[in-house]
Enzyme design. Structure first.
Site: not given
Ligand SMILES: *Cc1c(COP(=O)(O)O)cnc(C)c1O
Length: 378
Positions: A177
């Site tokens: 992210k």
């Molecule tokens: C990465 C992501 C998640 C999940 O995030 P985690 O922290 O891995 O649980 C949920 N929604 C979207 C759109 C994502 O890109």
């Protein structure tokens, strides 16, 4: 290999981790609290709740709002599966809604309207690729029908508007992210009652945490609700505090790279289209492109890989996953399906330089023109 996404980590993160280890206090202490305060401040919120993932954050928001069996929640299918899984966690029914268009691959408000029933309680908006949904339109939509808006803000940290749409927003600090704590997440909600309920549910539903008990006169605690273990630890929070200091700058680098990609692709790959042609507030999480229909995507992926360039697909639609096909057969979302069939995500992260972006576009152009495979033997 040039990766689609790569975390920026270095000496400051290592130093922050060492300090936590030296301190001897590993979880839910001063650093988690400091991270919550700093993250909230960046988003213009009074406070927030740090958790173990965005998935946990989504679960806690739905749980905190009392959404459960018999309720329906509108969700996009063009998202990571966690968005939809969270609805199942609370026993509610996810109702898949198509995207607006190839150009605006965000949830269609018209289709959302058509999908509402007397059981609809909430809509989860995903700021796909970092581009924000239209706040005013969705607030009107939600208030007319008495629905909660939940933001899946995994792609859009660092923007003031995020977390102001409705009931709450869920953020992710997973390794790919815009900023990372390896695993981690945050809930922002403007409603203090909901926020404290979520804070309690994060830690087993206990009325006080270990750190609070250390600093208070009574070692007692009570459990007044069913909670979960969705805590963040001090090491993640320490890394998060360092990353947060860079987030705005990294998002700005992403913005500049996206502008460069757009210019180069328009020039050298005119058959490729790029969503979000019109200016829109964004945290520029990923760079999605749409290949022309006549192109074999797998060939393009293979040829870029041969050039050392990773690509991915955002997203294989959730309603096509076996679990969801079995649970909700017969869902058809033509615009989502067409978008997902043609989408390709090219590398975008703050360590990419202009020459590297140019090389990516050159490799893409040559793959589209038959590239090395067709050969240039004249
Ligand atoms: C990465 C992501 C998640 C999940 O995030 P985690 O922290 O891995 O649980 C949920 N929604 C979207 C759109 C994502 O890109």
């Amino acid at each position: 290999m040039l990766l689609v996404s790569a975390p920026v980590l270095g000496v400051p993160e290592k130093a922050a981790l060492s300090k936590v280890i030296d301190s001897g206090w590993l979880t839910m202490g001063e650093r988690v609290r400091a991270f919550e305060e700093a993250f909230a401040a960046m988003h213009g919120a009074d406070d927030c709740v740090a958790v173990s993932s965005c998935t946990a954050a989504l679960h806690l928001i739905l749980y905190g709002l009392g959404i459960g069996p018999g309720d329906e929640v509108l969700v996009p299918s063009l998202t990571f599966v966690a968005t939809v899984n969270a609805v199942l966690y609370v026993g509610a029914k996810p109702v898949f809604v198509d995207i607006e268009s190839d150009d605006v691959p965000l949830m269609s408000i018209e289709d959302a309207e058509a999908s509402c029933t007397s059981r609809t309680r909430a809509v989860i908006l995903v700021h796909f690729a970092g581009y924000l949904a239209n706040k005013q339109e969705w607030q009107t939509f939600a208030s007319v029908r008495g629905l909660y808006i939940i933001e899946d803000a995994a792609h859009a940290p660092g923007l003031k508007e995020v977390g102001t749409f409705g009931a709450g927003a869920a953020f992710s600090f997973y390794g790919n992210k815009n900023m990372t704590t390896a695993e981690g997440g945050v809930v922002i909600t403007r409603d203090p009652g909901l926020r404290e309920k979520i804070r309690q549910a994060r830690g087993h539903g206990m009325t006080t945490g270990t750190h609070q008990r250390l600093n208070s006169r009574t070692p007692q605690y009570d459990v007044t609700m069913l909670g979960f273990n969705y805590r963040m630890d001090e090491m993640r929070a320490a890394v998060g505090l360092v990353q947060l200091r860079n987030l705005q700058e990294w998002n700005e680098v992403r913005r500049i790279l996206v502008a460069l990609y757009r210019r180069l692709i328009a020039m050298r790959c005119p058959a490729v289209s790029m969503p979000f042609a019109e200016a829109r507030t964004s945290a520029y999480h990923i760079m999605p492109i749409l290949l022309p229909r006549y192109v074999n995507r797998q060939d393009v992926i293979d040829q870029l890989r041969e050039q050392g360039i990773q690509t991915t697909i955002h997203y294989p639609p959730v309603h096509h996953m076996t679990l969801y096909r079995e649970l909700f057969p017969g869902v058809h979302l033509p615009r989502t399906e067409d978008f997902a069939d043609r989408e390709l995500t090219i590398p975008l992260h703050p360590q990419i330089t202009s020459p590297v972006a140019e090389a990516v576009v050159d490799a893409l152009a040559s793959a589209l023109n038959g590239g090395a495979r067709a050969g240039t033997a004249a």
